[in-house]
Design a protein around this motif. Structure first.
Motif: not given
Length: 432
Positions: A186-187, A232-234, A239-247
């Motif tokens: 991701x970017x 990409x994180x928001x 606050x940083x929102x990180x989305x992972x491949x685990x859901x």
């Protein structure tokens, strides 16, 4: 080539004139039925959107660090292709284009499937400079991904070679290179002098934007099965929102990476191999007090930014980014349902079923759509067959359908009254 149906005049969908029927073979209604149904409580409510506002630049994947763009304005109702240029190597089995082109100060920046970054003049498509990012000993290696972000005259690149690289935008001079623990698909996201990126082993890293120094990192659980690519994180409101491949979805403090809350977007009852993958591939969105995210395994959620409380959830998932606009959210699901949801409650206002198969009778050759993007009172979606559709954000009515010269696997970037499509064949096409 003109896109007369793509961004056609407003009369057809405002109800002043009846739009002509779309060409093509009619498909049985039963073949297009959706599992998501509109909420009857919203049947009498009008969709009201924010006034469209122009985007001068598109500096990051998803436009802004928060990924909340609302309603992007365009000066012209009908767009014409202005120019087209190759950005280098396109998607192949080994290497893929996974992230949008970015636009800053009249220059478009791209990264191709071999990690070569190029700069083009937005007015003409003329190439200004190019730079290869692959290390000399890995030029022939499998790359699989890479993306860009811009802030204050610097381009930040993530690569499949496990490097974050800062490049001076005017001169193409490399300012620093930072090796990280694993490749990135991701970017990056850049805000407030920090660069945030997510590696393929579900680690969020924060770097000093001026020096490349590692400030902090957060590691999620590992996942054996996921889609190629990543979100990409928001970043917004500290606050940083990180989305992972685990859901898994994590809210982290910008300054130190401390976990504020976490959630898991895995839907129960998913038994087939594909929908059991919980990967969050679409960009999470921070909009004021809420976070919105969609997982492949069948959940779209609205979560309180500060507490992590799940305000609502909907049994509909996908790998595309939700688009927030005022009181409504637009989501493209894995079953090719384009749906409009109430922002505060997750109630479904309308559902439009997009074509699901190239051969609908035999249900052969599934069609993968990307989007949506809300531009000038139109939702834009595209597919791998090079088709672009425009849909009314108010009713879900399909307004028009056109074609571009290449497979569409990424939503367009929007800047300066222009749309920029980056095809899987590595053609950058400007419409204005």
């Amino acid at each position: 080539m003109g896109l007369s149906g793509f961004l056609a005049g407003c009369s057809s969908w405002l109800g002043e004139d009846e739009a002509p029927p779309l060409p093509g073979e009619r498909i049985s209604v039963l073949a297009l039925q959706s599992t998501v149904q509109p909420d009857i409580d919203l049947s009498d409510q009008r969709v009201v959107l924010p006034e469209p506002e122009p985007m001068v630049d598109w500096p990051q994947n998803g436009g802004f660090p928060s990924h909340a763009l609302h309603h992007v304005g365009l000066e012209n109702d009908v767009l014409e292709q202005d120019w087209s240029v190759s950005i280098g190597e396109g998607s192949m089995d080994d290497n893929l284009l996974l992230n949008q082109a970015i636009v800053a100060r009249g220059v478009i920046f791209t990264i191709d499937a071999s990690a070569e970054v190029r700069a083009f003049a937005a007015t003409s498509g003329k190439e200004i400079w190019s730079i290869e990012l692959a290390p000399e000993d890995e030029e022939d290696s499998t790359l699989l991904g890479g993306g860009l972000a811009y802030e204050k005259g610097i381009i930040y690149a993530t690569t499949g070679f496990a490097e974050v690289i800062a490049i001076d935008a005017p001169s193409a001079t490399v300012l620093w290179r930072q090796q990280v623990s694993a490749p990135m698909r991701s970017a990056p996201t850049v805000r407030g002098g920090r660069v945030f990126a997510i590696t393929i082993d579900n680690q969020t890293i924060a770097l000093n934007a001026m020096s490349g120094e590692l400030l902090w990192s957060h590691r999620g659980a590992s996942e054996g099965a996921s889609f190629i690519g990543g979100a990409s994180p928001a970043v917004d409101q500290g606050v940083v929102i990180s989305a992972y491949s685990t859901g898994e979805l994590y809210a982290l403090r910008v300054e130190n990476g401390q976990v504020i809350w976490s959630d898991a977007l895995a839907s129960a009852g998913r038994t087939d191999a594909v929908s059991a993958i919980a990967d969050i591939r679409g960009l999470p969105v921070i909009d004021n007090d809420l976070v919105f995210a969609t997982s492949n395994s069948g959940l779209t959620v609205g979560i309180d930014l500060r507490t992590g409380y799940r305000v609502w959830e909907l049994e509909a998932g996908g790998i595309q980014s939700p688009w927030v606009a005022g009181d409504y959210i637009y989501v493209l699901t894995n079953t090719n349902d384009l749906i409009a949801l109430r922002r505060k409650t997750g109630q479904v206002k309308w559902v439009t079923v997009l074509p699901r198969f190239v051969d609908p009778e035999d249900q052969d050759e599934p069609i993968v759509w990307t989007g949506p993007v809300l531009v000038g009172d139109r939702l834009i979606v595209g597919n791998e067959q090079g088709e672009v559709m425009t849909v009314s954000p108010y009713s879900g009515e399909i307004i028009g359908k056109d074609e571009v010269s290449g497979p569409i696997t990424l939503p367009p970037s929007v800047a300066g009254d222009s749309l920029y499509f980056l095809t899987a064949d590595a053609d950058l096409i400007a419409y204005r």
